[in-house]
Design a protein around this motif. Sequence first.
Motif, PDB file in Angstrom:
ATOM      1  N   ASN A   1      -1.533  11.858  13.319  1.00  0.00           N
ATOM      2  CA  ASN A   1      -1.876  10.448  13.049  1.00  0.00           C
ATOM      3  C   ASN A   1      -0.900   9.791  12.081  1.00  0.00           C
ATOM      4  O   ASN A   1      -1.283   9.025  11.171  1.00  0.00           O
ATOM      5  CB  ASN A   1      -3.307  10.331  12.491  1.00  0.00           C
ATOM      6  N   SER A   2       0.377  10.098  12.270  1.00  0.00           N
ATOM      7  CA  SER A   2       1.391   9.540  11.370  1.00  0.00           C
ATOM      8  C   SER A   2       1.454   8.012  11.508  1.00  0.00           C
ATOM      9  O   SER A   2       1.155   7.445  12.565  1.00  0.00           O
ATOM     10  CB  SER A   2       2.752  10.159  11.680  1.00  0.00           C
ATOM     11  N   GLN A   3       1.874   7.366  10.436  1.00  0.00           N
ATOM     12  CA  GLN A   3       1.980   5.905  10.419  1.00  0.00           C
ATOM     13  C   GLN A   3       3.378   5.497  10.857  1.00  0.00           C
ATOM     14  O   GLN A   3       4.375   6.061  10.396  1.00  0.00           O
ATOM     15  CB  GLN A   3       1.687   5.377   9.015  1.00  0.00           C
ATOM     16  N   PRO A   4       3.505   4.480  11.706  1.00  0.00           N
ATOM     17  CA  PRO A   4       4.838   4.091  12.212  1.00  0.00           C
ATOM     18  C   PRO A   4       5.740   3.479  11.146  1.00  0.00           C
ATOM     19  O   PRO A   4       6.965   3.446  11.322  1.00  0.00           O
ATOM     20  CB  PRO A   4       4.508   3.073  13.315  1.00  0.00           C
ATOM     21  N   ASP A   5       5.205   2.998  10.039  1.00  0.00           N
ATOM     22  CA  ASP A   5       6.047   2.403   9.002  1.00  0.00           C
ATOM     23  C   ASP A   5       6.273   3.351   7.829  1.00  0.00           C
ATOM     24  O   ASP A   5       6.588   2.931   6.718  1.00  0.00           O
ATOM     25  CB  ASP A   5       5.419   1.100   8.499  1.00  0.00           C
TER      26      ASP A   5
ATOM     27  N   THR B   1       6.998   8.300   2.658  1.00  0.00           N
ATOM     28  CA  THR B   1       7.603   7.151   1.980  1.00  0.00           C
ATOM     29  C   THR B   1       7.549   5.928   2.898  1.00  0.00           C
ATOM     30  O   THR B   1       7.927   6.018   4.079  1.00  0.00           O
ATOM     31  CB  THR B   1       9.067   7.436   1.607  1.00  0.00           C
ATOM     32  N   LYS B   2       7.067   4.791   2.342  1.00  0.00           N
ATOM     33  CA  LYS B   2       7.053   3.551   3.105  1.00  0.00           C
ATOM     34  C   LYS B   2       8.481   3.120   3.431  1.00  0.00           C
ATOM     35  O   LYS B   2       9.377   3.120   2.562  1.00  0.00           O
ATOM     36  CB  LYS B   2       6.366   2.448   2.299  1.00  0.00           C
ATOM     37  N   ILE B   3       8.715   2.756   4.685  1.00  0.00           N
ATOM     38  CA  ILE B   3      10.060   2.396   5.109  1.00  0.00           C
ATOM     39  C   ILE B   3      10.511   1.102   4.415  1.00  0.00           C
ATOM     40  O   ILE B   3      11.656   1.002   3.934  1.00  0.00           O
ATOM     41  CB  ILE B   3      10.115   2.233   6.638  1.00  0.00           C
ATOM     42  N   TYR B   4       9.622   0.099   4.321  1.00  0.00           N
ATOM     43  CA  TYR B   4      10.022  -1.212   3.816  1.00  0.00           C
ATOM     44  C   TYR B   4       9.780  -1.354   2.307  1.00  0.00           C
ATOM     45  O   TYR B   4      10.201  -2.338   1.704  1.00  0.00           O
ATOM     46  CB  TYR B   4       9.268  -2.308   4.574  1.00  0.00           C
ATOM     47  N   SER B   5       9.107  -0.368   1.729  1.00  0.00           N
ATOM     48  CA  SER B   5       8.943  -0.361   0.270  1.00  0.00           C
ATOM     49  C   SER B   5       9.058   1.070  -0.206  1.00  0.00           C
ATOM     50  O   SER B   5       8.070   1.752  -0.461  1.00  0.00           O
ATOM     51  CB  SER B   5       7.588  -0.976  -0.131  1.00  0.00           C
ATOM     52  N   PRO B   6      10.292   1.587  -0.289  1.00  0.00           N
ATOM     53  CA  PRO B   6      10.539   3.005  -0.571  1.00  0.00           C
ATOM     54  C   PRO B   6       9.958   3.481  -1.891  1.00  0.00           C
ATOM     55  O   PRO B   6       9.751   4.673  -2.080  1.00  0.00           O
ATOM     56  CB  PRO B   6      12.065   3.111  -0.593  1.00  0.00           C
TER      57      PRO B   6
ATOM     58  N   THR C   1       0.840  -1.208   0.000  1.00  0.00           N
ATOM     59  CA  THR C   1       0.000   0.000   0.000  1.00  0.00           C
ATOM     60  C   THR C   1       0.869   1.250   0.000  1.00  0.00           C
ATOM     61  O   THR C   1       2.057   1.216   0.336  1.00  0.00           O
ATOM     62  CB  THR C   1      -0.913   0.029   1.233  1.00  0.00           C
ATOM     63  N   TYR C   2       0.217   2.356  -0.371  1.00  0.00           N
ATOM     64  CA  TYR C   2       0.868   3.672  -0.289  1.00  0.00           C
ATOM     65  C   TYR C   2       0.558   4.306   1.075  1.00  0.00           C
ATOM     66  O   TYR C   2      -0.428   3.955   1.739  1.00  0.00           O
ATOM     67  CB  TYR C   2       0.367   4.583  -1.411  1.00  0.00           C
ATOM     68  N   PRO C   3       1.372   5.268   1.503  1.00  0.00           N
ATOM     69  CA  PRO C   3       1.054   5.993   2.730  1.00  0.00           C
ATOM     70  C   PRO C   3      -0.278   6.728   2.584  1.00  0.00           C
ATOM     71  O   PRO C   3      -0.690   7.095   1.473  1.00  0.00           O
ATOM     72  CB  PRO C   3       2.218   6.980   2.888  1.00  0.00           C
ATOM     73  N   LEU C   4      -0.928   6.959   3.721  1.00  0.00           N
ATOM     74  CA  LEU C   4      -2.143   7.771   3.724  1.00  0.00           C
ATOM     75  C   LEU C   4      -1.769   9.197   3.298  1.00  0.00           C
ATOM     76  O   LEU C   4      -0.871   9.821   3.878  1.00  0.00           O
ATOM     77  CB  LEU C   4      -2.789   7.788   5.108  1.00  0.00           C
ATOM     78  N   PHE C   5      -2.447   9.706   2.273  1.00  0.00           N
ATOM     79  CA  PHE C   5      -2.041  10.988   1.687  1.00  0.00           C
ATOM     80  C   PHE C   5      -2.832  12.183   2.247  1.00  0.00           C
ATOM     81  O   PHE C   5      -2.491  13.327   1.969  1.00  0.00           O
ATOM     82  CB  PHE C   5      -2.222  10.949   0.167  1.00  0.00           C
TER      83      PHE C   5
END
Length: 496
Positions: free
Chosen positions: A53-57, A100-105, A26-30
């Motif tokens: 409400n930032s995402q930890p990943d 940016t997703k940490i595990y899927s940049p 998935t993409y980060p919440l925009f």
Amino acid sequence: MAEENYLLRGARNTLLDMLLDPIGGTYPLFDLPVKAVSDVVFYNNAAELIVSNSQPDVLYRVFEDINNPGEGLHTDSRSDLILKTGLLINQVHAFRVLATKIYSPQNSCVLLQGANIRVGVNTGLEVVAGRNLLNYGDKAVLIVKNAQKNANYSIIYYTKSGEALSVSQLMCIDNKQELETTPYPAVKTTGADEIIAVRISPLVLGNDADIRLETIYGLREDMELSVAVFDENTGLSGVLLKVTTISVMPDLNLPLDWFMQKSKTQTGAADYGSKVGLRLGNTQKSVKYQLKLEAIDSDEPLLPPDNLLSNWFVGDGDTFDILLNIPAKEDMVIVVTAQKLSDASHTGQLTSQVIIPVYPDENKKLSVVSVTGSGDKAIRLDQPQRGILYQLRNPGTKEMIDPPVFYHRNYGIGNTRVSANVIERLYKTEKIDLKGNRTFAKSLFVVDTCNQNNEAEKDMALLPVGPLADTASFEVTATKSTTGFSVIIDTVKVSI
């Protein structure tokens, strides 16, 4: 959107990432909320943005140029994340956030919301007065706490066209020509009221520390002072919110002089019975003034209540005249009380005193009489004035005819007045007689009958003319024994 919805969507995406790995994600919440901690920051300071409400990943980076984002930050829990910008120098900045997703940049997006930041001046700085109550003519000092680096500060006051006092009335301007040609740049101008800010202190450059501002001139009147700030780097300016009221004590060194009402000028002495007043120079509009009788050369004066010679009168910022409420009949010493309109405890007496000498009374009845026993002629003066030397003078030769007669109401030598040396030294004048003006006599010591037999008080004075060979005329003169001011009462013809 409610916070729970962001958390639920974030948890959903995390679960999908685990299920789809390694074939997708998935993409980060925009649409996460983004806002600035403050819309305005100081020059050469960083701004702060909050991502809620930032995402930890997910790593979040703040940027103006997408090709040069800031350092990536994330949180281990679903909470607010604070992102710092670099140091800002331009007037306006528009920031966005790259997620940016940490595990899927490769899965990244720019958040929908951004923040606009303006680089300006801080108008909420603390301002402390060196002293809130000044002596007249002292300069005002304001301390600005933690003044912004590279911003210029100065003291200003607001004035409205046609209403406020001029700068020269508010402050002790020592060079009026310089004042007329030196501009005081307006920091702020507002609308139809024509209110402008006038700078009255030098510019002082801030350096993230306390600075001291001092007015160019000393203060004459109470003033409400503000501090203007101008940032040369951004061209932005403002006025600190704190307004400081400075009170000024009455000026006790005003120039004083007396005058006669009928002529509006001062002569050597006041005419007997005339209306006189005091002229006060450089008065203050925030001060009221009152005249008081300090001393009077009279044994039985009819004094006003509490020796007050006037009501209170408010100064006008310039020269001001106050009339005495009694006529001038005896030599007087007048003092002036000055009191602030805003605080009656700020009261003082002017350092100068005014001496008002008075000419002898010219309105006397004269008659020619024969001296009992000798048959010689004399000029009789009815109701003589206490403390006056009466003497005849030859109108042609201007020679005085002895002896003078001194009238002291039969009080004896203990009440005889002697000298005016102190007054003469004060005025530094040369003796001029018979309305020659501005003269105080040296010591005159004249003693009349000591009244050992308790005689009734004399109601007349006899001026012997001496043996006469023919009809002659005589000037009857009256001279103050204490001051030497004299008048000619009249010319009397005496027949043999």
